[in-house]
Design a protein around this motif. Structure first.
Motif, PDB file in Angstrom:
ATOM      1  N   PHE A   1      16.666 -36.277 -20.378  1.00 63.34           N
ATOM      2  CA  PHE A   1      18.109 -36.017 -20.424  1.00 63.34           C
ATOM      3  C   PHE A   1      18.763 -36.633 -21.661  1.00 63.34           C
ATOM      4  N   THR A   2      18.335 -37.848 -22.036  1.00 66.80           N
ATOM      5  CA  THR A   2      19.006 -38.527 -23.150  1.00 66.80           C
ATOM      6  C   THR A   2      18.740 -37.798 -24.474  1.00 66.80           C
ATOM      7  N   GLY A   3      17.476 -37.445 -24.713  1.00 63.62           N
ATOM      8  CA  GLY A   3      17.146 -36.748 -25.955  1.00 63.62           C
ATOM      9  C   GLY A   3      17.870 -35.403 -26.039  1.00 63.62           C
TER      10      GLY A   3
ATOM     11  N   ILE B   1      10.771 -34.421 -30.692  1.00 65.32           N
ATOM     12  CA  ILE B   1       9.312 -34.533 -30.522  1.00 65.32           C
ATOM     13  C   ILE B   1       9.029 -35.148 -29.154  1.00 65.32           C
ATOM     14  N   GLU B   2       8.209 -34.459 -28.366  1.00 66.54           N
ATOM     15  CA  GLU B   2       7.913 -34.893 -26.997  1.00 66.54           C
ATOM     16  C   GLU B   2       6.398 -34.953 -26.820  1.00 66.54           C
ATOM     17  N   ARG B   3       5.920 -36.046 -26.254  1.00 66.32           N
ATOM     18  CA  ARG B   3       4.452 -36.202 -26.181  1.00 66.32           C
ATOM     19  C   ARG B   3       3.819 -35.378 -25.061  1.00 66.32           C
ATOM     20  N   ASN B   4       4.586 -35.032 -24.059  1.00 67.38           N
ATOM     21  CA  ASN B   4       4.031 -34.250 -22.954  1.00 67.38           C
ATOM     22  C   ASN B   4       4.422 -32.775 -23.073  1.00 67.38           C
ATOM     23  N   SER B   5       3.822 -31.950 -22.199  1.00 65.68           N
ATOM     24  CA  SER B   5       4.143 -30.520 -22.292  1.00 65.68           C
ATOM     25  C   SER B   5       5.506 -30.227 -21.663  1.00 65.68           C
TER      26      SER B   5
ATOM     27  N   PRO C   1       9.255 -32.701 -20.312  1.00 64.49           N
ATOM     28  CA  PRO C   1       9.731 -34.093 -20.309  1.00 64.49           C
ATOM     29  C   PRO C   1       9.074 -34.831 -19.138  1.00 64.49           C
ATOM     30  N   LEU C   2       8.545 -36.036 -19.395  1.00 60.22           N
ATOM     31  CA  LEU C   2       7.817 -36.710 -18.307  1.00 60.22           C
ATOM     32  C   LEU C   2       8.011 -38.227 -18.385  1.00 60.22           C
ATOM     33  N   GLY C   3       8.779 -38.707 -17.440  1.00 52.73           N
ATOM     34  CA  GLY C   3       9.035 -40.143 -17.359  1.00 52.73           C
ATOM     35  C   GLY C   3       9.961 -40.347 -16.182  1.00 52.73           C
ATOM     36  N   ALA C   4      11.252 -40.169 -16.445  1.00 51.20           N
ATOM     37  CA  ALA C   4      12.249 -40.284 -15.376  1.00 51.20           C
ATOM     38  C   ALA C   4      12.939 -38.953 -15.085  1.00 51.20           C
ATOM     39  N   SER C   5      13.224 -38.165 -16.134  1.00 52.39           N
ATOM     40  CA  SER C   5      14.128 -37.018 -15.941  1.00 52.39           C
ATOM     41  C   SER C   5      13.583 -35.942 -15.002  1.00 52.39           C
ATOM     42  N   THR C   6      12.262 -35.747 -15.009  1.00 50.91           N
ATOM     43  CA  THR C   6      11.698 -34.735 -14.092  1.00 50.91           C
ATOM     44  C   THR C   6      11.185 -35.374 -12.801  1.00 50.91           C
ATOM     45  N   ARG C   7      11.395 -36.702 -12.647  1.00 47.45           N
ATOM     46  CA  ARG C   7      10.774 -37.394 -11.513  1.00 47.45           C
ATOM     47  C   ARG C   7      11.794 -38.108 -10.629  1.00 47.45           C
ATOM     48  N   ASN C   8      13.085 -37.839 -10.845  1.00 46.92           N
ATOM     49  CA  ASN C   8      14.103 -38.647 -10.155  1.00 46.92           C
ATOM     50  C   ASN C   8      14.511 -38.037  -8.820  1.00 46.92           C
ATOM     51  N   ALA C   9      15.617 -38.553  -8.270  1.00 52.48           N
ATOM     52  CA  ALA C   9      16.049 -38.114  -6.944  1.00 52.48           C
ATOM     53  C   ALA C   9      17.155 -37.059  -7.010  1.00 52.48           C
ATOM     54  N   GLY C  10      17.645 -36.801  -8.219  1.00 56.86           N
ATOM     55  CA  GLY C  10      18.671 -35.760  -8.376  1.00 56.86           C
ATOM     56  C   GLY C  10      20.026 -36.120  -7.787  1.00 56.86           C
ATOM     57  N   PHE C  11      20.358 -37.417  -7.796  1.00 58.00           N
ATOM     58  CA  PHE C  11      21.724 -37.794  -7.430  1.00 58.00           C
ATOM     59  C   PHE C  11      22.609 -37.555  -8.654  1.00 58.00           C
ATOM     60  N   ALA C  12      23.717 -36.860  -8.466  1.00 60.18           N
ATOM     61  CA  ALA C  12      24.737 -36.792  -9.518  1.00 60.18           C
ATOM     62  C   ALA C  12      25.549 -38.065  -9.292  1.00 60.18           C
TER      63      ALA C  12
ATOM     64  N   GLU D   1       2.529 -36.851 -29.605  1.00 57.87           N
ATOM     65  CA  GLU D   1       2.971 -38.227 -29.395  1.00 57.87           C
ATOM     66  C   GLU D   1       3.260 -38.898 -30.733  1.00 57.87           C
ATOM     67  N   VAL D   2       4.434 -39.477 -30.854  1.00 52.33           N
ATOM     68  CA  VAL D   2       4.737 -40.231 -32.074  1.00 52.33           C
ATOM     69  C   VAL D   2       3.937 -41.531 -32.015  1.00 52.33           C
ATOM     70  N   LYS D   3       3.074 -41.725 -33.017  1.00 49.37           N
ATOM     71  CA  LYS D   3       2.190 -42.895 -33.022  1.00 49.37           C
ATOM     72  C   LYS D   3       2.835 -44.069 -33.745  1.00 49.37           C
TER      73      LYS D   3
ATOM     74  N   SER E   1      18.505 -47.176 -16.756  1.00 49.29           N
ATOM     75  CA  SER E   1      18.408 -47.645 -15.362  1.00 49.29           C
ATOM     76  C   SER E   1      18.263 -46.460 -14.398  1.00 49.29           C
ATOM     77  N   GLY E   2      18.841 -46.562 -13.230  1.00 48.08           N
ATOM     78  CA  GLY E   2      18.661 -45.495 -12.238  1.00 48.08           C
ATOM     79  C   GLY E   2      19.803 -44.501 -12.224  1.00 48.08           C
ATOM     80  N   MET E   3      20.491 -44.356 -13.356  1.00 45.80           N
ATOM     81  CA  MET E   3      21.676 -43.497 -13.336  1.00 45.80           C
ATOM     82  C   MET E   3      21.787 -42.560 -14.524  1.00 45.80           C
ATOM     83  N   GLY E   4      20.649 -42.239 -15.112  1.00 49.15           N
ATOM     84  CA  GLY E   4      20.668 -41.482 -16.357  1.00 49.15           C
ATOM     85  C   GLY E   4      21.155 -40.050 -16.240  1.00 49.15           C
ATOM     86  N   VAL E   5      21.069 -39.458 -15.050  1.00 45.19           N
ATOM     87  CA  VAL E   5      21.557 -38.080 -14.898  1.00 45.19           C
ATOM     88  C   VAL E   5      23.025 -38.032 -15.295  1.00 45.19           C
ATOM     89  N   ALA E   6      23.773 -39.035 -14.816  1.00 49.08           N
ATOM     90  CA  ALA E   6      25.216 -39.065 -15.076  1.00 49.08           C
ATOM     91  C   ALA E   6      25.557 -39.699 -16.419  1.00 49.08           C
TER      92      ALA E   6
END
Ligand SMILES: Cc1cc2nc3c(=O)[nH]c(=O)nc-3n(C[C@H](O)[C@H](O)[C@H](O)COP(=O)(O)OP(=O)(O)OC[C@H]3O[C@@H](n4cnc5c(N)ncnc54)[C@H](O)[C@@H]3O)c2cc1C
Length: 372
Positions: free
Chosen positions: A23-25, A44-48, A50-61, A193-195, A350-355
């Motif tokens: 989300f941030t990028g 530039i994204e290392r995975n196919s 986005p993979l870290g928090a944005s596709t793995r969260n709880a979807g709270f707005a 991946e940016v090395k 933290s735990g609020m990046g969606v917003a």
């Protein structure tokens, strides 16, 4: 060696290079392109995906719960706490201005917090008074005991409602952001991946696998929990969050987003399923990791919580289990700053990046080109 065709297109110099397509990028790239359409922007994204928090969260707005706001004010003072609340509030408005609610399953069903003591209720009026200028509502938080029964919750002495919070589909929001990025001609390299990064007097160079390097004028790290290699000076503590999701439950009464224990537990309905995450505070040290995995200990703990508090009278089957990685620090304020002549970072959401991310994108775009 690369061909002339590659070097003059995919790997050519850009004005701005962003590392990380969460989300941030994405919001940062969009803000830059909207303000400065003539600038070329490459993510530039290392995975196919986005993979870290944005596709793995709880979807709270996520607006945030009463006890969370109180705890934040005690840790970092009211000025910083209110600044963060306002950022989240405006971020949620921005999401709704950009996209049709139905396209991203945005539902403003309200946020709720379960309290098992009246300890924080005494501060509710004071908090509401402080939040009034942000939300425009006299009572951002109010007691709604009737809904305890309506939702079928157990072991819930007090239920606080907050009409500013909602839920959304994080995957659909990311896809919409990618569509918007395509419209704005933002470019992407996925699976790279940016090395390392080297800053020169006249440009900045990122080194990628297989001897590829790309130069830019400015570089922005949007790598959240995965930033420690690049940002050694900053306090960025990875925090894994584990989640379980049930199969559909007939007659499910739960509706909205729910917080418990200062946000350490969070659950919501996804249609007629229940999504539950958290419990990190029960095993802090193990969960301080960037490893995407689940543990028997926390998965069992979450199932017990689901049975005892959320679904005391209903059978359920767990359909999915997953984890994602957040970035934390002593306080919740994200790190959004210039770190050298050509390097910037927007990390530790933290735990609020969606917003938070939509607003952080605005701040970052002004920081990167504002003074030119
Ligand atoms: C379990 C869980 C539940 C959550 N629930 C909520 C919620 O309900 N509501 C809410 O608002 N927030 C929630 N959050 C937090 C929210 O998801 C994050 O704050 C937000 O997604 C952070 O976005 P980001 O783009 O900064 O980071 P990320 O989404 O982690 O993106 C960083 C990206 O950088 C890439 N990257 C890293 N290093 C490199 C490299 N060297 N080269 C190239 N690419 C690289 C990664 O692959 C990744 O895609 C939750 C988080 C978790 C983990």
């Amino acid at each position: 060696m690369n061909s002339i065709w590659e070097l003059e297109t995919f790997y050519r110099n850009r004005n701005v290079i962003i590392i990380g397509s969460g989300f941030t990028g994405l919001w940062t790239a969009i803000s830059i392109k909207e303000k400065y359409p003539e600038k070329s922007v490459l993510i530039i994204e290392r995975n196919s995906i986005p993979l870290g928090a944005s596709t793995r969260n709880a979807g709270f707005a996520c607006f945030g719960s009463l006890t969370e706001v109180i705890a934040d004010s005690q840790k970092m003072g009211w000025d910083k706490t209110l600044e963060l609340v306002e950022m989240r509030f405006r971020g949620l408005q921005k999401i709704q201005n950009y996209f049709h609610r139905s396209d991203i399953d945005f539902e403003l069903s309200g946020g709720f917090e379960i309290l098992d003591s009246d300890h924080s209720l005494g501060m509710m009026d004071e908090v509401n008074e402080k939040l009034k200028s942000i939300t425009g509502i006299p009572e951002t938080y109010f007691l709604n005991q009737n809904k305890i029964k309506e939702f079928g919750l157990n072991k819930c002495d007090f239920l606080i409602e907050n009409p500013c919070e909602g839920s959304l589909h994080s995957g659909k929001l990311l896809q919409k952001l990618l569509e918007k990025s395509q419209e704005l001609k933002i470019e992407f390299l996925f699976g790279m991946e940016v090395k390392s990064v080297v800053e020169h007097d006249n440009d900045i160079e990122v080194h990628l696998p297989k001897g590829v390097s790309i130069k830019g004028e400015k570089l922005i790290y949007c790598t959240n929990a995965f930033s420690t290699e690049f940002l050694k000076e900053e306090e960025i503590i990875p925090a894994r969050g584990q989640i379980i999701l049930t199969e559909p439950i007939e007659g499910l009464r739960l509706k909205g987003t729910f917080h418990y224990e200062e946000g350490f537990y969070y659950f919501r309905n996804v249609g007629n399923r229940v999504l539950l995450g958290g419990g990190r505070n029960k095993d802090f040290k193990t969960e301080e990791t960037t490893l995407l995995a689940t543990t028997g200990f926390l998965q069992n703990h979450l199932e017990k919580f689901l049975k005892e508090i959320i679904l005391p009278d209903q059978d359920f089957i767990i359909a999915l289990r997953w984890s994602g990685i957040m970035a934390m620090g002593a306080e919740k304020t994200p790190i959004v700053k210039k770190i050298s002549t050509r390097q910037f970072c927007a990390v530790r959401l933290s735990g609020m990046g969606v917003a938070l991310a939509p607003e952080i994108g605005e701040v970052m775009s002004s920081m990167v080109y504002g003074q030119d």
